[in-house]
Design an enzyme around this catalytic site. Structure first.
Site, PDB file in Angstrom:
ATOM      1  CG  HIS A  55      10.279 -22.129 -19.647  1.00  0.00           C
ATOM      2  ND1 HIS A  55       9.775 -22.274 -18.372  1.00  0.00           N
ATOM      3  CD2 HIS A  55      10.122 -23.336 -20.266  1.00  0.00           C
ATOM      4  CE1 HIS A  55       9.329 -23.520 -18.233  1.00  0.00           C
ATOM      5  NE2 HIS A  55       9.516 -24.170 -19.359  1.00  0.00           N
ATOM      6  NE  ARG A  79      17.716 -21.177 -21.054  1.00  0.00           N
ATOM      7  CZ  ARG A  79      18.726 -20.754 -21.790  1.00  0.00           C
ATOM      8  NH1 ARG A  79      19.246 -19.550 -21.570  1.00  0.00           N
ATOM      9  NH2 ARG A  79      19.220 -21.520 -22.748  1.00  0.00           N
ATOM     10  CB  ALA A  80      12.687 -25.352 -17.601  1.00  0.00           C
ATOM     11  CB  SER A  81      17.749 -25.549 -19.070  1.00  0.00           C
ATOM     12  OG  SER A  81      17.901 -24.269 -19.663  1.00  0.00           O
ATOM     13  CG  HIS A 108       9.333 -28.094 -16.783  1.00  0.00           C
ATOM     14  ND1 HIS A 108      10.647 -28.360 -17.111  1.00  0.00           N
ATOM     15  CD2 HIS A 108       8.757 -27.555 -17.885  1.00  0.00           C
ATOM     16  CE1 HIS A 108      10.848 -28.000 -18.371  1.00  0.00           C
ATOM     17  NE2 HIS A 108       9.721 -27.521 -18.864  1.00  0.00           N
ATOM     18  CE1 TYR A 150      14.518 -29.941 -19.203  1.00  0.00           C
ATOM     19  CE2 TYR A 150      13.167 -28.875 -20.860  1.00  0.00           C
ATOM     20  CZ  TYR A 150      14.120 -28.791 -19.872  1.00  0.00           C
ATOM     21  OH  TYR A 150      14.672 -27.579 -19.550  1.00  0.00           O
ATOM     22  CG  HIS A 156       7.894 -31.307 -22.365  1.00  0.00           C
ATOM     23  ND1 HIS A 156       8.321 -31.540 -21.073  1.00  0.00           N
ATOM     24  CD2 HIS A 156       8.309 -30.060 -22.676  1.00  0.00           C
ATOM     25  CE1 HIS A 156       8.978 -30.488 -20.614  1.00  0.00           C
ATOM     26  NE2 HIS A 156       8.987 -29.570 -21.577  1.00  0.00           N
ATOM     27  CD  GLU A 182       9.488 -26.530 -23.494  1.00  0.00           C
ATOM     28  OE1 GLU A 182      10.390 -26.673 -22.667  1.00  0.00           O
ATOM     29  OE2 GLU A 182       9.038 -27.448 -24.194  1.00  0.00           O
ATOM     30  NE  ARG A 200      15.707 -21.291 -28.033  1.00  0.00           N
ATOM     31  CZ  ARG A 200      16.256 -20.360 -27.260  1.00  0.00           C
ATOM     32  NH1 ARG A 200      16.768 -19.265 -27.799  1.00  0.00           N
ATOM     33  NH2 ARG A 200      16.296 -20.531 -25.956  1.00  0.00           N
TER      34      ARG A 200
END
Length: 341
Positions: A8, A71-73, A178, A194, A223, A284, A290
């Protein structure tokens, strides 16, 4: 070749976020509406945003190509209405396309959809067409819960989704199921929402006959499949109790799982339970997790290390790292083939 099918643009230049903030503010104060053409972002800003982040880590970890989507969020389909999401999707998809144009050997574009709570899923079809035919998207991210954690949408097996499935089959494009950010305080976005969504989507598919109607449809549950591989016996038992066929028979010709699982035992179990042909390499990165694992000294999301230590045969390892992605994402395979790879 090592293909990461789940990336993403989490490091997009700051003007993108500022544009989104103005768009959201304009919902109650139209004076704050941003330029409908989108934020001004230079090629140099894009280069700086990925070279110091995704590309650096890809090089360090030996990842050749990443399927790169918004970006998913940030999709946040619960904000505003369909017009809000439509404008936001166009801008984010265009930006991922630009990244792939600047680095055609390293990124292949994915796309988000302009979903909105209570709006007919068929309204997303024009953006699917545009993203695939004009922007070169090799996949789309489909949100089974546009309400952001309240689950007001019908299940994925509902006929309201059928125009979306028809278009994806026509274009020969898979969808990653997603969700986006959670606006429900009961569900942490990346730690609960998620993974809940991955599990929920699989259960929806288990109780329906979607793939009888769309045998060519391919869905990726990210995930690591949420709870699915780790409770495989539960899902098999529920299928039996509901008079449904075994999941291997009814779902695994169409449903795939990625390797965004951030410890060795989890990857080992995933690859032991789920057939190798249904597992796609992914990290991801740069994403929800991170940090560096103090027990190993390596980043949690350095998933290549786990996969390579899972005891796969050379042929199976190659399938997970490359071959399965090229089979499940035919437009990605065509893109790589055209590049002589």
């Amino acid at each position: 070749m090592i293909i990461d099918i789940h990336g993403h643009y989490t490091t997009a230049p700051a003007p993108l976020g500022r544009w989104r903030e103005a768009q959201a503010a304009a919902l109650t104060d139209p004076v704050q509406a941003p330029d409908p053409a989108g934020p001004v972002i230079s090629d140099d800003q894009i280069r700086e945003s990925v070279e110091a982040n995704q590309l650096r880590l890809m090089d360090e970890r030996g990842i050749d190509v990443t399927v790169f989507s918004p970006r998913a969020s940030f999709m946040a389909h619960h904000i505003g209405d369909f017009a809000t999401s439509s404008a936001w999707s166009r801008i984010c998809n265009d930006l991922c396309h630009r990244v792939a144009e600047l680095y055609p050997d390293r990124f292949a574009p994915g796309a988000m959809l302009p979903q909105s709570p209570g709006v007919d899923p068929a309204t997303t079809v024009p953006e699917i067409e545009r993203a695939v035919r004009e922007l070169g998207a090799v996949t789309v991210n489909l949100n089974p819960d546009p309400s952001g954690g309240h689950w007001t949408a019908p299940p994925l097996t509902d006929r309201s989704w059928y125009p979306v499935w028809e278009k994806l089959v026509e274009l020969d494009v898979p969808a990653m199921v997603h969700v986006s950010s959670s606006c429900n305080p009961a569900f942490h976005t990346t730690g609960a929402h998620y993974l809940n969504a991955d599990t929920t989507a699989f259960m929806q598919l288990l109780t329906g006959d979607l793939f009888t109607d769309f045998p060519g449809l391919r869905l990726v549950v990210p995930h690591g499949g949420g709870a699915v591989p780790y409770h495989w016996g539960r899902f098999r038992g529920l299928a039996q109790a509901l008079g449904r066929p075994e999941p291997e028979e009814s779902l695994l010709r169409n449903v795939y799982f990625d390797t965004c699982v951030y410890h060795q035992p989890g990857i080992d179990l995933l690859l032991d339970v789920i057939p190798v042909d249904n597992v796609l390499f992914a990290s991801e990165m740069v994403g929800a997790v991170r940090g560096v694992d103090p027990r190993t000294g390596h980043h949690f999301d350095d998933t290549r290390r786990y996969v390579e230590r899972a005891g796969l045969t050379p042929a199976d390892l190659t399938a997970v790292l490359e071959g399965n992605a090229r089979r499940v994402y035919p437009l990605l395979d065509a893109r790589l083939t055209a590049q002589g790879r």
